[in-house]
Design a protein around this motif. Structure first.
Motif, PDB file in Angstrom:
ATOM      1  N   PHE A   1       0.822  -1.195   0.000  1.00 43.78           N
ATOM      2  CA  PHE A   1       0.000   0.000   0.000  1.00 43.78           C
ATOM      3  C   PHE A   1       0.859   1.247   0.000  1.00 43.78           C
ATOM      4  O   PHE A   1       1.966   1.242   0.507  1.00 43.78           O
ATOM      5  CB  PHE A   1      -0.910   0.026   1.244  1.00 43.78           C
ATOM      6  CG  PHE A   1      -1.954  -1.040   1.212  1.00 43.78           C
ATOM      7  CD1 PHE A   1      -3.179  -0.802   0.605  1.00 43.78           C
ATOM      8  CD2 PHE A   1      -1.723  -2.280   1.761  1.00 43.78           C
ATOM      9  CE1 PHE A   1      -4.145  -1.781   0.552  1.00 43.78           C
ATOM     10  CE2 PHE A   1      -2.678  -3.276   1.714  1.00 43.78           C
ATOM     11  CZ  PHE A   1      -3.894  -3.022   1.105  1.00 43.78           C
TER      12      PHE A   1
ATOM     13  N   ARG B   1       0.774   5.323   1.241  1.00 36.05           N
ATOM     14  CA  ARG B   1       0.116   6.156   2.250  1.00 36.05           C
ATOM     15  C   ARG B   1       0.210   7.603   1.807  1.00 36.05           C
ATOM     16  O   ARG B   1       1.273   8.073   1.424  1.00 36.05           O
ATOM     17  CB  ARG B   1       0.819   5.963   3.585  1.00 36.05           C
ATOM     18  CG  ARG B   1       0.233   6.738   4.727  1.00 36.05           C
ATOM     19  CD  ARG B   1       0.995   6.355   6.011  1.00 36.05           C
ATOM     20  NE  ARG B   1       0.557   7.092   7.143  1.00 36.05           N
ATOM     21  CZ  ARG B   1       1.117   8.209   7.581  1.00 36.05           C
ATOM     22  NH1 ARG B   1       2.161   8.720   6.964  1.00 36.05           N
ATOM     23  NH2 ARG B   1       0.630   8.819   8.641  1.00 36.05           N
ATOM     24  N   ARG B   2      -0.909   8.293   1.878  1.00 32.39           N
ATOM     25  CA  ARG B   2      -0.979   9.710   1.495  1.00 32.39           C
ATOM     26  C   ARG B   2      -1.581  10.471   2.668  1.00 32.39           C
ATOM     27  O   ARG B   2      -2.656  10.118   3.151  1.00 32.39           O
ATOM     28  CB  ARG B   2      -1.853   9.830   0.247  1.00 32.39           C
ATOM     29  CG  ARG B   2      -2.160  11.216  -0.194  1.00 32.39           C
ATOM     30  CD  ARG B   2      -2.975  11.185  -1.504  1.00 32.39           C
ATOM     31  NE  ARG B   2      -3.598  12.468  -1.743  1.00 32.39           N
ATOM     32  CZ  ARG B   2      -2.970  13.566  -2.110  1.00 32.39           C
ATOM     33  NH1 ARG B   2      -1.660  13.543  -2.291  1.00 32.39           N
ATOM     34  NH2 ARG B   2      -3.620  14.690  -2.297  1.00 32.39           N
ATOM     35  N   GLN B   3      -0.892  11.518   3.146  1.00 28.05           N
ATOM     36  CA  GLN B   3      -1.410  12.262   4.298  1.00 28.05           C
ATOM     37  C   GLN B   3      -1.468  13.748   3.967  1.00 28.05           C
ATOM     38  O   GLN B   3      -0.543  14.306   3.375  1.00 28.05           O
ATOM     39  CB  GLN B   3      -0.528  12.043   5.520  1.00 28.05           C
ATOM     40  CG  GLN B   3      -1.131  12.588   6.793  1.00 28.05           C
ATOM     41  CD  GLN B   3      -0.386  12.119   8.021  1.00 28.05           C
ATOM     42  OE1 GLN B   3       0.807  12.347   8.143  1.00 28.05           O
ATOM     43  NE2 GLN B   3      -1.093  11.457   8.915  1.00 28.05           N
TER      44      GLN B   3
ATOM     45  N   THR C   1      -5.593  10.822   6.170  1.00 28.16           N
ATOM     46  CA  THR C   1      -4.608   9.835   5.745  1.00 28.16           C
ATOM     47  C   THR C   1      -5.317   8.775   4.920  1.00 28.16           C
ATOM     48  O   THR C   1      -6.350   8.256   5.331  1.00 28.16           O
ATOM     49  CB  THR C   1      -3.923   9.173   6.951  1.00 28.16           C
ATOM     50  OG1 THR C   1      -3.398  10.200   7.810  1.00 28.16           O
ATOM     51  CG2 THR C   1      -2.781   8.272   6.514  1.00 28.16           C
ATOM     52  N   SER C   2      -4.763   8.482   3.747  1.00 28.60           N
ATOM     53  CA  SER C   2      -5.324   7.468   2.856  1.00 28.60           C
ATOM     54  C   SER C   2      -4.310   6.370   2.619  1.00 28.60           C
ATOM     55  O   SER C   2      -3.113   6.633   2.545  1.00 28.60           O
ATOM     56  CB  SER C   2      -5.687   8.079   1.493  1.00 28.60           C
ATOM     57  OG  SER C   2      -6.664   9.066   1.612  1.00 28.60           O
ATOM     58  N   TRP C   3      -4.815   5.161   2.489  1.00 27.78           N
ATOM     59  CA  TRP C   3      -3.999   4.013   2.094  1.00 27.78           C
ATOM     60  C   TRP C   3      -4.620   3.473   0.819  1.00 27.78           C
ATOM     61  O   TRP C   3      -5.822   3.218   0.763  1.00 27.78           O
ATOM     62  CB  TRP C   3      -3.999   2.950   3.179  1.00 27.78           C
ATOM     63  CG  TRP C   3      -3.300   3.380   4.424  1.00 27.78           C
ATOM     64  CD1 TRP C   3      -1.994   3.141   4.752  1.00 27.78           C
ATOM     65  CD2 TRP C   3      -3.841   4.118   5.524  1.00 27.78           C
ATOM     66  NE1 TRP C   3      -1.704   3.692   5.982  1.00 27.78           N
ATOM     67  CE2 TRP C   3      -2.827   4.300   6.473  1.00 27.78           C
ATOM     68  CE3 TRP C   3      -5.110   4.651   5.789  1.00 27.78           C
ATOM     69  CZ2 TRP C   3      -3.019   4.978   7.665  1.00 27.78           C
ATOM     70  CZ3 TRP C   3      -5.317   5.332   6.972  1.00 27.78           C
ATOM     71  CH2 TRP C   3      -4.276   5.482   7.889  1.00 27.78           C
TER      72      TRP C   3
ATOM     73  N   SER D   1       1.741  14.985  -0.785  1.00 27.57           N
ATOM     74  CA  SER D   1       0.671  15.570   0.034  1.00 27.57           C
ATOM     75  C   SER D   1      -0.010  16.757  -0.644  1.00 27.57           C
ATOM     76  O   SER D   1      -0.942  17.321  -0.091  1.00 27.57           O
ATOM     77  CB  SER D   1       1.225  15.994   1.394  1.00 27.57           C
ATOM     78  OG  SER D   1       2.229  16.977   1.218  1.00 27.57           O
TER      79      SER D   1
ATOM     80  N   GLU E   1      -9.581   2.432  -1.779  1.00 25.68           N
ATOM     81  CA  GLU E   1      -8.983   3.367  -0.822  1.00 25.68           C
ATOM     82  C   GLU E   1      -9.583   3.134   0.550  1.00 25.68           C
ATOM     83  O   GLU E   1     -10.772   2.850   0.691  1.00 25.68           O
ATOM     84  CB  GLU E   1      -9.257   4.817  -1.250  1.00 25.68           C
ATOM     85  CG  GLU E   1      -8.693   5.856  -0.312  1.00 25.68           C
ATOM     86  CD  GLU E   1      -9.009   7.293  -0.718  1.00 25.68           C
ATOM     87  OE1 GLU E   1      -8.566   8.204  -0.010  1.00 25.68           O
ATOM     88  OE2 GLU E   1      -9.717   7.502  -1.736  1.00 25.68           O
TER      89      GLU E   1
ATOM     90  N   ALA F   1      -9.428   5.442   4.156  1.00 30.02           N
ATOM     91  CA  ALA F   1      -8.967   6.741   4.640  1.00 30.02           C
ATOM     92  C   ALA F   1      -9.508   7.026   6.029  1.00 30.02           C
ATOM     93  O   ALA F   1     -10.595   6.569   6.385  1.00 30.02           O
ATOM     94  CB  ALA F   1      -9.417   7.840   3.686  1.00 30.02           C
TER      95      ALA F   1
END
Length: 122
Positions: free
Chosen positions: A5, A7-9, A23-25, A40, A103, A105
């Motif tokens: 995965f 990760r987006r924060q 936060t998304s995975w 980001s 997703e 989140a």
């Protein structure tokens, strides 16, 4: 091809402080077609719009769960609270037409913030 995965924060502030920490995975292979997912910076079509455009997987279903959770150590400083402080959080899960999760989140709301929704009724 990436596995696992990504990760987006993102941190959303306003004049009153932090509105939310999101936060998304997402499946790692999505970042091969959409490298912006690991940054980001704001996305022009939100996460699921970018996934549909670049990966070809359209989100067709969403689940939201709202709860009170302790803020984890990695997020507390970004929210401006103590580790373990209770915070309102919305967890979202998105699925494509084949039933695969596209997703997951979490959105931790900042101190003193509330969750609201507005809907048109038929």
């Amino acid at each position: 091809m990436r596995t696992g995965f990504v990760r987006r924060q993102r941190r959303y502030p306003d004049d009153g402080g932090v509105v939310a920490l999101s936060t998304s995975w997402l499946p790692g292979e999505f970042a091969d077609a959409a490298p912006e997912l690991v940054e980001s910076a704001p996305l022009p079509k939100m996460t699921f719009g970018l996934v549909e455009e670049r990966v070809g997987r359209r989100t067709v279903r969403r689940s939201d769960v709202v709860s009170l959770r302790p803020v984890p150590a990695g997020d507390a400083e970004l929210l401006g609270v103590e580790v373990g402080a209770p915070a309102l959080v919305m967890a979202n899960r998105y699925w494509d037409a084949d039933g695969a999760v596209t997703e997951y989140a979490t959105d931790f709301l900042g101190p003193g913030r509330h969750l609201s929704a507005e809907y048109d009724l038929p």
